[in-house]
Motif scaffolding. Structure first.
Motif, short mmCIF file in Angstrom:
data_model
loop_
_atom_site.label_atom_id
_atom_site.label_comp_id
_atom_site.label_asym_id
_atom_site.label_seq_id
_atom_site.Cartn_x
_atom_site.Cartn_y
_atom_site.Cartn_z
N LEU A 694 -39.56 37.03 -25.38
CA LEU A 694 -40.61 36.87 -26.37
C LEU A 694 -40.80 35.38 -26.63
N GLU A 695 -42.02 34.98 -26.92
CA GLU A 695 -42.27 33.58 -27.26
C GLU A 695 -43.36 33.52 -28.31
N SER A 696 -43.18 32.68 -29.31
CA SER A 696 -44.19 32.52 -30.35
C SER A 696 -45.25 31.55 -29.84
N VAL A 697 -46.52 31.93 -29.99
CA VAL A 697 -47.60 31.09 -29.48
C VAL A 697 -48.70 30.85 -30.52
N VAL A 698 -48.60 31.49 -31.69
CA VAL A 698 -49.56 31.25 -32.78
C VAL A 698 -48.75 30.89 -34.03
N PHE A 699 -49.19 29.84 -34.73
CA PHE A 699 -48.37 29.30 -35.81
C PHE A 699 -49.20 29.02 -37.06
N HIS A 700 -48.52 29.09 -38.20
CA HIS A 700 -49.15 28.76 -39.47
C HIS A 700 -49.54 27.28 -39.51
N THR A 701 -50.57 26.99 -40.27
CA THR A 701 -50.97 25.59 -40.49
C THR A 701 -50.83 25.20 -41.96
N ARG A 702 -50.50 26.17 -42.82
CA ARG A 702 -50.27 25.86 -44.24
C ARG A 702 -48.95 25.12 -44.40
N GLU A 703 -48.95 24.10 -45.22
CA GLU A 703 -47.77 23.25 -45.38
C GLU A 703 -46.56 24.04 -45.85
N ASP A 704 -46.75 24.96 -46.81
CA ASP A 704 -45.61 25.69 -47.35
C ASP A 704 -44.97 26.60 -46.29
N LEU A 705 -45.79 27.20 -45.43
CA LEU A 705 -45.25 28.10 -44.40
C LEU A 705 -44.61 27.31 -43.26
N ILE A 706 -45.18 26.14 -42.95
CA ILE A 706 -44.53 25.26 -41.97
C ILE A 706 -43.16 24.86 -42.47
N ARG A 707 -43.09 24.51 -43.77
CA ARG A 707 -41.82 24.10 -44.37
C ARG A 707 -40.81 25.25 -44.36
N THR A 708 -41.30 26.47 -44.59
CA THR A 708 -40.42 27.65 -44.55
C THR A 708 -39.75 27.79 -43.20
N ASN A 709 -40.52 27.62 -42.13
CA ASN A 709 -39.97 27.81 -40.78
C ASN A 709 -39.04 26.67 -40.38
N VAL A 710 -39.37 25.44 -40.81
CA VAL A 710 -38.46 24.33 -40.55
C VAL A 710 -37.13 24.56 -41.27
N ALA A 711 -37.20 25.07 -42.50
CA ALA A 711 -35.98 25.34 -43.27
C ALA A 711 -35.12 26.40 -42.58
N ALA A 712 -35.78 27.44 -42.01
CA ALA A 712 -35.03 28.50 -41.33
C ALA A 712 -34.31 27.93 -40.10
#
Length: 957
Positions: A694-712
């Motif tokens: 599996l590979e992720s190819v579509v991503f959020h552009t909202r700052e809060d959701l980007i920050r959520t994924n970086v934190a994970a």
């Protein structure tokens, strides 16, 4: 005899002479010219007005052709092998069809068809074998790849072998039924069917062997009223000793009810003593189901008890029920479905059965994947192959359309959502948008080039599909017809034509000449060497513009008859189509397609697929005008279909049965994509990720959701401590593979990985990847002691640095934005082929390469044109996952270990307008080893999600 028929005969005779040459690789234009002269000595009149260059080009194409390899899954249960050389000794239906094909096809293509149809027929039962017996199979071909020719060949051989009743289920509409009837008239019957059975005109194979003693009988004919009629059928007297009977019928409830009733009352020769069911025991039946995934599948949900026994009182959907009742009425029957999109057929329950209908249509006996010849033009040729750098290798035939509506999609010439009363206006004027004007110009140029190349006697078509509403189609037809009329007046009268000629010349020089050179540089051997001059185009335009007609395609048989009525002098038609343009209808010589987003996304994608096929000698002048969204979705579907073909190859290599493949496909993550397109109500799918990547190819552009994924990601990496390896590298038989700037941890625990996925937020448009489903799946695998240990890797790239994680200096990767989501950044691919090898030993690498080569098949439809016909030199990801899960000689399986690969994508190098200071976009790839545990995760498209889908793409119905 027409000029085209003469040319075909010369090509056939010259081909026969060239086949006697010892060195087929030495067939040159000089040698072909010598053989043409030999033929003309025998028949000098054939040389009158002969275009020798066109004959030479055709023969060079034929002898440069190579054929892919079919792949078969089969079950021998209840089957008795029977087809051998002695059974084929006196076959006349096949022999005359073969000779007729040789006029138009390469000897290699005909030989491949002979081999393929032998395989299919041999997997059916011997028609003279005493009953009862029942065989059911599925033939999967590429879109527009010649499935009709394949089943016509199968029918001729089945008739030779002794099948007496042959029923062809030919789509849902009159135009496809009539077209299929006409093709079988040519290839099997040998005469043009009509209501009057006297004085019928000879056609096709009838010119080769018109012996009346072998003439097959027909129960349907080519006219609009030609479908099965029970009143006329009462006079049919079908006897076992007679020649075979052909029925070509629509998949229509009323028609099939008539046919079933007639079989019960006029053909049945006995009665089942226990059920009183009337049966036919003296006539073997063959049913060919064209477009078998359309209407034939029972979409109702049949129930099964704890022991897997089906509910015998289940009521199937109407068409499915009637097809099965017809089969069930014969004690000796064979069913073969043909399709390019087999998802629905594989989903049929392998044990589905009812008392009235008998077994369901699951292809329990065999599934065959047909390969394509090298002159087939498929998605890989047009759009290229998906890579981390985007789709690469595509031919310059696709043209993006973005002027058909306003930016919000609600206004303009053809808004994304419009009603039946819509009036198409561009910029407030009753005129066509510039993209459609250009597409029509492109069609004129294509016709000119074909005329110049000696292909003027062949059909040329353009398809315009922009709306499902007939009333709006009429408006489009009027506008296009008016536009072509104005072009005709200007070109023929040379009045106020300078601007028109300049527009067409600009398109010729900026697009066509460039594309022709690119296609030749790509190594495609099917295209003539020379490029016409503008003066030649200018001279050809008047004849072309006079011949072009504008038609509407509304599902009547007259649409199909037009091609036959103009045989020999080439129809040039612009066809305005909609939902009534049934799947499977062939538009002869399709050069230009113009597609916009229609209300039913899946149907539109399938119609878009009819652009693919064979374009001998004119591929370089074909064009596909459509939206970026449609292109993206077609790529997604094509990639999902290719995954299933790869899975098919692997399972065929293992000797798996259709039932085993069906169980695998029914839990394949590719269905998370196709279900969104085809589902009409909420439905649960149980998905397995074993053996998948599996590979992720579509991503959020909202700052809060980007920050959520970086934190994970940061939490996961910090929990792992110091990496075991920096700058990973491995030694392989092909040399050293290295990942500069990468990191590797080999002892991650499942709990840490599960926590990462639970904390990661996937975008709603990430159709195949759901982080919560992945964590659920890992938990279930942990219950059987699988996926308990993980390798985690970070891949370094060539972008900026991200240094916020202690002791790690991560070089960000670069992936370009591929679409225009308002709230999403998307890429073509994340993983490169070698990234799954980052923690692979040399022995695993070698074992996986061996498996890759074992299942590798030369199939041109699955590779870019011009690619060499050599086996792969690098293992596929699927083979690697199989070795990890199943083991190999000297290699123990390691089902307890999964692989998670993280990428930190550079927002400043993405092409998406991220604000300054945006954190990295965290992307992941995850590779699961194969498993036999059978664990699955729940995927559900609920009514809310479906309504959101409808808001984007229009109503389902």
């Amino acid at each position: 005899m027409t000029a085209e028929e003469t040319r075909q005969r010369i090509v056939k005779f010259v081909q026969e002479l060239l086949l006697d040459e010892d060195d087929k690789g030495a067939i040159t234009p000089v040698l072909i010219a010598e053989k043409i002269d030999q033929v003309l000595v025998m028949k000098p009149s054939w040389g009158n007005e002969l275009d020798r260059a066109a004959v030479t080009d055709e023969l060079i194409r034929r002898f440069s052709l190579w054929i892919g390899e079919d792949v078969t899954l089969k079950s021998e249960a209840g089957h008795e092998p029977w087809l051998n050389a002695s059974r084929k000794r006196d076959w006349r239906y096949w022999q005359r069809y073969r000779e007729w094909l040789e006029r138009k096809l390469s000897w290699k293509a005909v030989a491949a068809l002979d081999k393929s149809t032998d395989t299919i027929l041999g997997l059916l039962e011997d028609p003279v074998r005493p009953g009862p017996w029942d065989r059911r199979g599925l033939v999967v071909g590429h879109v527009q790849s010649g499935k009709t020719g394949n089943y016509t060949g199968l029918i001729t051989k089945a008739a030779d072998a002794g099948y007496k009743i042959i029923i062809v289920l030919a789509g849902m509409h009159n135009n496809l039924r009539a077209q299929t009837q006409m093709r079988l008239d040519e290839g099997f019957l040998g005469y043009e069917t009509s209501p009057l059975r006297e004085g019928m005109r000879i056609t096709g194979v009838g010119h080769i062997d018109g012996d009346r003693t072998i003439r097959p009988n027909y129960a349907t004919h080519r006219l609009d009223t030609g479908d099965f009629n029970s009143a006329a059928a009462r006079n049919f007297g079908i006897k076992p000793e007679e020649t075979p009977w052909l029925f070509v019928v629509k998949k229509n409830k009323t028609v099939l009810e008539r046919l079933h009733a007639w079989i019960e009352h006029h053909v049945a020769n006995t009665e089942d003593t226990s059920t009183r069911r009337k049966m036919v025991t003296n006539l073997p039946l063959l049913v060919i189901d064209d477009e078998a995934d359309n209407a034939s599948v029972d979409t109702g949900e049949q129930l099964f008890d704890a022991d897997g026994r089906a509910d015998v009182e289940h009521q199937p959907t109407a068409i499915n029920s009637l097809i099965r009742k017809i089969l069930h009425a014969f004690s000796r029957s064979a069913y073969v479905g043909y399709t390019a999109t087999p998802f629905a057929n594989i989903f049929i329950h392998e044990r589905g059965e009812t008392a009235a209908e008998g077994p369901d249509l699951f292809p329990s006996s065999f599934i065959i994947n047909l390969a394509a010849p090298s002159n087939y033009v498929g998605p890989a040729a047009v759009f290229g192959l998906s890579t981390p750098e985007g789709r690469v290798g595509g031919l310059p035939l696709f043209k993006s359309v973005d002027d058909y509506c306003t930016e919000d999609g609600t206004g303009g010439w053809m808004p994304q959502k419009h009603r039946s009363g819509h009036t198409p206006l561009h910029m407030g004027q009753d005129t066509l948008p510039p993209s459609l004007v250009e597409a029509i110009d492109a069609f004129m140029l294509a016709c000119c080039v074909r005329n110049i190349r000696g292909q003027g006697a062949e059909h040329s078509s353009m398809l315009i599909h922009v709306t499902r509403f007939t009333a709006v189609q009429k408006e489009v037809h009027r506008q296009v017809d008016d536009h072509v009329l104005r072009m005709r007046q200007r070109i023929l009268r040379r009045v106020a034509a300078e601007e028109l000629f300049e527009r067409i010349r600009n398109l010729w020089e900026s697009d066509f000449v460039t594309a022709m050179n690119c296609i030749r540089e790509a190594g495609i051997q099917t295209e003539p060497a020379g490029i016409p001059s503008w003066q030649q185009i200018l001279l050809a335009l008047p004849d072309v513009i006079q011949d072009v007609s504008v038609r509407m395609i509304n599902g009547t048989s007259k649409d199909a008859l037009d091609y036959a009525d103009t045989e020999g002098h080439g129809l040039k038609v612009i066809a305005i189509g909609g939902d009534k343009l049934s799947r499977g209808l062939t538009l002869e010589g399709l050069c230009v397609s113009y597609f916009l987003r229609a209300s039913r996304m899946y149907d539109t994608l399938m119609q878009m697929g009819r652009w693919f096929g064979y374009r001998p000698g004119y591929l370089d002048v074909c064009r596909l005008y459509t939206t970026d969204d449609l292109t993206r979705w077609f790529g997604i579907i094509a990639d999902a279909s290719e995954e299933l073909r790869e899975e098919f190859d692997v399972m065929a290599d293992r000797g798996a049965t259709p039932r085993e493949y069906g169980l695998k496909v029914q839990s394949h993550p590719g269905l998370m994509i196709t279900s969104r397109l085809k589902m009409r109500a909420a439905k649960d799918l149980m998905i397995s990720f074993s053996g998948e990547t599996l590979e992720s190819v579509v991503f959020h552009t909202r700052e809060d959701l980007i920050r959520t994924n970086v934190a994970a990601a940061r939490k996961l990496l910090e929990s792992l401590g110091q990496p075991d390896v920096t700058d990973p590298e491995i030694d392989t038989p092909a040399g050293k593979q290295s990942w500069k700037g990468g990191y590797l941890w080999r002892n991650a625990k499942a709990a840490d990985v599960i926590q990462f996925f639970n904390g990661y937020s996937t975008h709603s448009e990430s159709h195949k990847v759901r982080s919560t489903m992945i964590s659920e799946f890992i938990e279930k695998m942990n219950d059987v002691d699988e996926l308990t240990e993980w390798t985690v890797a970070v891949i370094g790239g060539g972008g900026g640095h991200y240094s916020e994680i202690p002791d790690l200096a991560i070089r960000m990767s670069m992936r370009g934005n591929t679409t225009r989501y308002e709230d999403g950044y998307s890429i073509a691919r994340l993983l490169s082929q070698r990234d799954e090898m980052i923690d692979t030993s040399a022995s695993v690498w070698a074992a996986a390469l061996e498996k890759t080569r074992n299942v590798w098949k030369r199939d041109p439809a699955r590779a870019r044109p011009g690619d060499p016909q050599v086996p792969p030199d690098m293992p596929s990801g699927r083979a690697l996952r199989e070795v990890r899960g199943e083991g190999a000689e000297g290699i123990m399986p390691s089902r307890e270990r999964g692989l998670l690969i993280l990428y930190f994508l550079d927002p400043n190098q993405s092409g998406f307008p991220f604000p300054e200071g945006t954190l990295p976009i965290v992307a992941f790839g995850v590779s699961f080893p194969g498993s036999k545990a059978g664990k699955k995760a729940l995927y559900k498209v609920n009514s809310v999600e479906w309504r959101q889908w409808e808001q984007s793409y229009g109503p389902a119905e």
